[in-house]
Design a protein around this motif. Structure first.
Motif, PDB file in Angstrom:
ATOM      1  N   THR A   1       0.831  -1.211   0.000  1.00 33.56           N
ATOM      2  CA  THR A   1       0.000   0.000   0.000  1.00 33.56           C
ATOM      3  C   THR A   1       0.858   1.250   0.000  1.00 33.56           C
ATOM      4  O   THR A   1       0.639   2.176  -0.802  1.00 33.56           O
ATOM      5  CB  THR A   1      -0.928   0.007   1.235  1.00 33.56           C
ATOM      6  OG1 THR A   1      -1.779  -1.132   1.195  1.00 33.56           O
ATOM      7  CG2 THR A   1      -1.780   1.279   1.256  1.00 33.56           C
ATOM      8  N   GLU A   2       1.851   1.290   0.903  1.00 33.80           N
ATOM      9  CA  GLU A   2       2.735   2.462   0.965  1.00 33.80           C
ATOM     10  C   GLU A   2       3.500   2.651  -0.335  1.00 33.80           C
ATOM     11  O   GLU A   2       3.650   3.781  -0.828  1.00 33.80           O
ATOM     12  CB  GLU A   2       3.720   2.326   2.129  1.00 33.80           C
ATOM     13  CG  GLU A   2       3.100   2.389   3.509  1.00 33.80           C
ATOM     14  CD  GLU A   2       2.561   1.039   3.961  1.00 33.80           C
ATOM     15  OE1 GLU A   2       2.463   0.114   3.119  1.00 33.80           O
ATOM     16  OE2 GLU A   2       2.235   0.905   5.158  1.00 33.80           O
ATOM     17  N   CYS A   3       3.955   1.531  -0.903  1.00 35.52           N
ATOM     18  CA  CYS A   3       4.708   1.597  -2.155  1.00 35.52           C
ATOM     19  C   CYS A   3       3.829   2.132  -3.283  1.00 35.52           C
ATOM     20  O   CYS A   3       4.238   3.017  -4.046  1.00 35.52           O
ATOM     21  CB  CYS A   3       5.235   0.208  -2.506  1.00 35.52           C
ATOM     22  SG  CYS A   3       6.189   0.144  -4.036  1.00 35.52           S
ATOM     23  N   CYS A   4       2.605   1.639  -3.385  1.00 36.03           N
ATOM     24  CA  CYS A   4       1.702   2.052  -4.461  1.00 36.03           C
ATOM     25  C   CYS A   4       1.261   3.501  -4.295  1.00 36.03           C
ATOM     26  O   CYS A   4       1.148   4.241  -5.282  1.00 36.03           O
ATOM     27  CB  CYS A   4       0.495   1.129  -4.505  1.00 36.03           C
ATOM     28  SG  CYS A   4       0.891  -0.560  -5.042  1.00 36.03           S
ATOM     29  N   ILE A   5       1.028   3.909  -3.062  1.00 40.51           N
ATOM     30  CA  ILE A   5       0.646   5.303  -2.824  1.00 40.51           C
ATOM     31  C   ILE A   5       1.776   6.234  -3.234  1.00 40.51           C
ATOM     32  O   ILE A   5       1.552   7.270  -3.869  1.00 40.51           O
ATOM     33  CB  ILE A   5       0.281   5.506  -1.331  1.00 40.51           C
ATOM     34  CG1 ILE A   5      -1.058   4.823  -1.021  1.00 40.51           C
ATOM     35  CG2 ILE A   5       0.198   6.996  -0.998  1.00 40.51           C
ATOM     36  CD1 ILE A   5      -1.436   4.865   0.444  1.00 40.51           C
ATOM     37  N   ALA A   6       3.001   5.862  -2.861  1.00 40.57           N
ATOM     38  CA  ALA A   6       4.152   6.691  -3.221  1.00 40.57           C
ATOM     39  C   ALA A   6       4.303   6.772  -4.739  1.00 40.57           C
ATOM     40  O   ALA A   6       4.551   7.858  -5.298  1.00 40.57           O
ATOM     41  CB  ALA A   6       5.419   6.118  -2.600  1.00 40.57           C
ATOM     42  N   TYR A   7       4.135   5.641  -5.410  1.00 40.15           N
ATOM     43  CA  TYR A   7       4.261   5.633  -6.864  1.00 40.15           C
ATOM     44  C   TYR A   7       3.175   6.483  -7.516  1.00 40.15           C
ATOM     45  O   TYR A   7       3.460   7.323  -8.387  1.00 40.15           O
ATOM     46  CB  TYR A   7       4.175   4.200  -7.389  1.00 40.15           C
ATOM     47  CG  TYR A   7       4.304   4.113  -8.893  1.00 40.15           C
ATOM     48  CD1 TYR A   7       5.544   4.023  -9.496  1.00 40.15           C
ATOM     49  CD2 TYR A   7       3.166   4.161  -9.706  1.00 40.15           C
ATOM     50  CE1 TYR A   7       5.661   3.966 -10.885  1.00 40.15           C
ATOM     51  CE2 TYR A   7       3.279   4.108 -11.081  1.00 40.15           C
ATOM     52  CZ  TYR A   7       4.528   4.003 -11.667  1.00 40.15           C
ATOM     53  OH  TYR A   7       4.641   3.979 -13.030  1.00 40.15           O
TER      54      TYR A   7
END
Length: 653
Positions: free
Chosen positions: A227-233
């Motif tokens: 989730t954190e990775c996708c939000i950042a992307y």
């Protein structure tokens, strides 16, 4: 995650409950200082890179992970090996080293160092995952919390690095914004449409940067931080896309300001919106999709992220056609701009693709496309209404082509350049309405096979039939039957030539219409000949001229007088009539000459001598065959004065 973890088993690990002896490194190159100070994580001597590689190569960490994964009884607190403590300390020390580096990017300085760190964090995430399934005693609880803390710190570092790398793009390339079908209006645009060709740095990441981002994303997702990775992307890519669209001149338009614009200015905004969306579809979206596929290992994740980014950008862009539809002033002149938008939306849907993740986006875009298509149908049908309602009672001067004919045929010719789009919108409209009003009829093709006419072709032929009927009605406004046929010929010929001169419109009408139209024109021509020149030819008839075998001079004089009067009236009136098509004008003159001149020459040769030479012949024989030819050659010019006419007027005085 268990499937991935189980693929990395490497040997066995001592059973739980047996306390291992203190682990000592078998090389003098490494020494763990302050062994009993378990919370002093940053004090590790030696090279972090070499020490971490050594720890991983020992296999003890992998054995610990395997034992945690294979344990059947999760109620027994597992033993934490001494090497695990060193493992935590080295990772924590490595994080501190990365954080202390100057510059934006923390990774990429040493490939082997980065690789060992990513491996270590992946193993740590496995340990935390499996260890969380156990019941912990006081010792295990403390170590577990420290492990989670180190993992959390590693994830924060990776997330920050991920965002940083996504914001770095150094190489540039030329990007040309595509033109739409119709030319850009000269009016100033709120889109600042001076970006036909621009330099951009969009999506030009160095290969090494892509490789690091892929590793970071893989580790974060494996560790449960998808989730954190996708939000950042998503946040980074949306910022990049917004910036790129801004460079291309895109700005949101206030609905009220747009509605206050003149149509000419709105056309300019439509053109530029089309160019921007096509640039997005053909350049930015493919590049964005490629970036997703390059960074994220799993296709489903890459597809979802691309669709999330594409959805956010597209919804913003769809606000513009929605504003256009809110005006609800569907005049027929706006049709082609709406079709440009429709075509652009077709390309946008195609550019998005058909992934399940894009279902909502495709549905939203398709809905907007259908609404634009319905507006286009309304505009085209308004052409039918305009023809039906054109009930002017004043005939066009001199039988010329009616403005309605010119407008309608030029409109249809241009519409046929959009025939594929119009076919789609009419098909969608008919499917939605479920109406048989404009169902395609069967038509026979050249090969004799029966096929269905397209929806648009049927609609267009309906318009042409309405125009035919309207022109026929308007012809009745002429009291002079000859002029009525000239009017019908002018308008019919104009329609015929428009069809012949355009492959697009010819493909829609086909040969059947051409044959029918040509037959009607020939009939109008015959009717004109009979109405205008039939009475003239009667003057030159031989019947009734002879009485008791002799030529009646009084009857002959009346015949010449009638011919002169009729011909002079024709010259006077029909020289002002207009036949704008040069070929039709030539055909009319040739056909008139072919009938009148031989008949007059024969009549004059046989009966002219029966009139006394001198004043009597000059009084009744005002025209020679050559004069007749001059007059005929000056008919249908639309003007009453010419050198030939002035000479003939002198002769007739």
């Amino acid at each position: 995650m268990d499937k991935i973890l189980n693929s990395e088993k490497s040997g066995s690990f001592p059973r739980f409950g047996k306390r291992r002896g203190k682990y000592e490194l078998e090389t003098s190159s490494f020494r763990l200082e302050n062994k009993h100070k378990e919370h002093d994580d940053d004090k590790v001597t030696g090279s972090d890179e070499t020490l971490l590689e050594h720890v991983l190569k020992q296999g003890q960490v992998d054995q610990f992970i395997e034992s945690l994964a294979s344990a059947q009884d999760k109620s027994l607190s597992p033993e934490i090996p001494d090497l695990a403590e060193l493992f935590l300390k080295v990772i924590n020390s490595r994080i501190t080293t990365y954080e202390s580096r100057e510059g934006l990017a923390k990774f990429g300085h040493n490939h082997e160092e980065d690789s060992s760190f990513f491996k270590a964090v992946t193993r740590l995430s496995k340990i935390v995952h499996y260890l969380g399934e156990f019941t912990h005693d006081s010792t295990t609880t403390g170590w577990f919390h420290r492990a989670k803390s180190v993992l959390h710190r590693a994830m924060s570092l990776l997330e920050t690095e991920f965002q940083t790398l996504l914001g770095i793009s150094k190489r540039s390339f030329n990007a040309k914004v595509m033109d739409s079908k119709t030319p850009k209006s000269p009016q100033p645009s709120v889109f600042n449409s001076n970006h036909h060709e621009t330099k951009t740095e969009f999506l030009n990441f160095p290969p090494e940067s892509i490789a690091i981002m892929k590793q970071v994303a893989t580790v974060m997702i494996f560790a449960g931080h998808e989730t954190e990775c996708c939000i950042a992307y998503t946040a980074a890519r949306l910022n990049a896309l917004d910036a790129e669209l801004s460079k291309q001149g895109y700005e949101n338009i206030n609905t009220e300001d747009f509605q206050r614009m003149e149509w000419a200015s709105q056309e300019g905004e439509i053109d530029h919106w089309n160019r921007i969306v096509k640039y997005l579809t053909t350049n930015l979206f493919p590049a964005e999709r490629k970036l997703c596929d390059s960074i994220f290992e799993h296709a489903s994740t890459a597809q979802k992220l691309f669709c999330d980014v594409a959805t956010s950008v597209t919804i913003k862009l769809l606000a513009f056609p929605n504003t256009l539809l809110m005006i609800k002033q569907y005049s027929i002149e706006k049709l082609f701009k709406f079709l440009d938008i429709y075509e652009t939306l077709c390309g946008l849907i195609s550019g998005i693709g058909n992934e399940l993740s894009a279902k909502d986006l495709i549905q939203e875009t398709s809905s907007m496309q259908r609404r634009i298509g319905e507006a286009a149908v309304s505009m085209f049908c308004e052409l039918e209404n305009s023809i039906k309602s054109d009930n002017g009672r004043i005939p066009v001067a001199n039988g010329a082509v009616h403005p309605l004919t010119r407008y309608t045929m030029n409109y249809l010719k241009y519409a046929c350049e959009y025939k594929d789009m119009l076919e789609r919108v009419f098909r969608q409209h008919n499917e939605k309405e479920g109406s048989t009003k404009h169902e395609p009829k069967h038509a026979t093709m050249n090969n004799g096979e029966s096929t269905k006419t397209s929806h648009f072709a049927t609609q267009m032929m309906l318009v042409m039939d309405l125009l035919d009927a309207n022109i026929d009605t308007k012809s009745n406004l002429y009291r002079d039957l000859s002029l009525r046929y000239i009017f019908l010929m002018n308008n019919g010929r104009y329609m015929l030539q428009k069809v012949k001169s355009s492959n697009d419109i010819y493909e829609v009408t086909g040969d059947d219409w051409l044959r029918k139209q040509s037959a009607e024109l020939r009939q109008y021509h015959k009717n004109y000949q009979r109405e205008t020149w039939g009475k003239v030819l009667q003057c030159m008839s031989h019947e009734g001229l002879q009485v008791n075998g002799k030529v009646s001079k009084s009857t002959l004089k009346e015949r010449f007088k009638s011919f002169n009067a009729m011909f002079e009236e024709i010259r006077k009136t029909q020289s002002t009539w207009i036949v704008s098509d040069e070929q039709l004008k030539s055909e009319l003159r040739v056909s008139i000459s072919a009938v009148v001149i031989p008949a007059y020459r024969s009549f004059l040769a046989r009966f002219g001598s029966h009139l006394n030479k001198g004043k009597q012949q000059e009084k009744y024989i005002k025209y020679q065959p050559e004069d007749i030819e001059v007059v005929i050659d000056e008919l249908f010019e639309g003007t009453a004065a010419s050198i030939g006419r002035r000479r003939l007027m002198h002769l007739s005085q």
